[in-house]
Scaffold this active site. Structure first.
Site, PDB file in Angstrom:
ATOM      1  N   CYS A 168       0.729  -1.302   0.109  1.00  0.00           N
ATOM      2  CA  CYS A 168       0.075   0.205   0.064  1.00  0.00           C
ATOM      3  C   CYS A 168       0.719   1.279  -0.009  1.00  0.00           C
ATOM      4  O   CYS A 168       2.186   1.102   0.094  1.00  0.00           O
ATOM      5  CB  CYS A 168      -0.903   0.048   1.295  1.00  0.00           C
ATOM      6  SG  CYS A 168      -0.423   0.152   2.716  1.00  0.00           S
ATOM      7  N   CYS A 190      -5.211   0.925  -3.148  1.00  0.00           N
ATOM      8  CA  CYS A 190      -4.615   2.147  -3.254  1.00  0.00           C
ATOM      9  C   CYS A 190      -4.332   2.920  -4.728  1.00  0.00           C
ATOM     10  O   CYS A 190      -3.523   3.797  -4.699  1.00  0.00           O
ATOM     11  CB  CYS A 190      -3.625   2.453  -2.120  1.00  0.00           C
ATOM     12  SG  CYS A 190      -2.301   1.149  -2.314  1.00  0.00           S
ATOM     13  N   CYS A 248       2.758  -0.780  -9.047  1.00  0.00           N
ATOM     14  CA  CYS A 248       3.695  -2.197  -8.690  1.00  0.00           C
ATOM     15  C   CYS A 248       4.500  -2.814 -10.059  1.00  0.00           C
ATOM     16  O   CYS A 248       3.578  -2.784 -11.149  1.00  0.00           O
ATOM     17  CB  CYS A 248       2.962  -2.935  -8.161  1.00  0.00           C
ATOM     18  SG  CYS A 248       3.742  -4.203  -7.152  1.00  0.00           S
TER      19      CYS A 248
END
Length: 132
Positions: free
Chosen positions: A10, A84, A88
């Protein structure tokens, strides 16, 4: 089969991802390697998240938010982002999930408990899948 590695991500690595990692450590023990990180890690774990987990008998107070690295993503078999929209790195062959959960930042304990409970329920399912 080797021991699976799970990475929870997150933005601040101070609430949702820390709670999820705490539950996975408790429920899977040493059968799963647990990592957590954030793209903009906070200075400390959210004190309300710490209190919510303490109610479950899980101590995350000593955990330190970590910066998300490409190496952590490479190491992980399962990468779980915590609703969120965090960017990535993507590597083929890994399992990616996005758990859409409210952010506990700025919330009181009464508001964080349902978030904690939703995380616990999802981690229980994850453990059952990983260790089946």
């Amino acid at each position: 089969m080797s021991k699976p590695t799970v990475l929870f991500v997150c933005v601040h690595n101070a609430g949702r991802s820390q709670m999820a990692a705490g539950y996975l450590r408790r429920l899977a023990g040493d059968r799963v390697d647990v990592l957590s990180a954030g793209s903009q890690p906070a200075d400390q774990v959210n004190p309300v998240a710490v209190a919510a987990m303490a109610e479950e008998g899980i101590d995350i107070a000593s955990r330190q938010p970590q910066v998300l690295t490409e190496g952590a993503v490479r190491e992980a078999d399962v990468v779980i982002t915590m609703g969120c929209g965090d960017a990535c790195p993507f590597f083929p062959g890994k399992r990616y999930e996005d758990w859409v959960l409210d952010d506990p930042a700025g919330q009181d304990l009464a508001a964080v408990r349902p978030i904690r409970d939703a995380i616990r329920d999802r981690v229980q399912v994850l453990v059952a899948e990983l260790l089946a």
